[in-house]
Design a protein around this motif. Structure first.
Motif: not given
Length: 116
Positions: A27-32, A59-79
């Motif tokens: 799961g560390i290397f290949f996700g779900f 893995s599903i929870t982490v993927m959702i978190g990555y998606a939210i963080s990707a959207v938040l990169t617009v305001i630099l918090v996502g990084f």
């Protein structure tokens, strides 16, 4: 019973420990993908099945978190979110893999339990 553990009714074999631990490490290397494969193929082993469900939920929870963080990169918090999620993913997967290799059950905190 502790809230972070789930019941296992059968004795755990060494092969089961190894498969469960590799599911978490994968799961560390290949996700779900590793947890989904183990979840679909190892329905006969309750210990491995429970670890695969937990890893898949994580893995599903982490993927959702990555998606939210990707959207938040617009305001630099996502990084910061992407970095912290990656760190949490590595740490929690290693802890769960060590616990699985010992033959113990483990439930991660902060997980959306979508697969039951």
């Amino acid at each position: 019973m502790d809230d972070n553990q789930f019941p296992v009714t059968t004795p755990v074999k060494s092969d089961s420990n190894t498969i469960a631990a590799l599911t978490w490490v994968g799961g560390i290397f290949f996700g779900f993908i590793p947890s989904l494969i183990v979840f679909l193929l190892k329905k006969d082993d309750p210990f491995v099945l429970e670890h695969a469900k937990e890893a898949l939920n994580w893995s599903i929870t982490v993927m959702i978190g990555y998606a939210i963080s990707a959207v938040l990169t617009v305001i630099l918090v996502g990084f910061l979110g992407i970095f912290l999620l990656g760190l949490a993913n590595v740490v929690f997967c290693i802890i769960a893999a060590i616990t699985a290799s010992k033959g113990e059950a483990y439930r991660l905190p902060y997980v959306l339990r979508l697969i039951k």
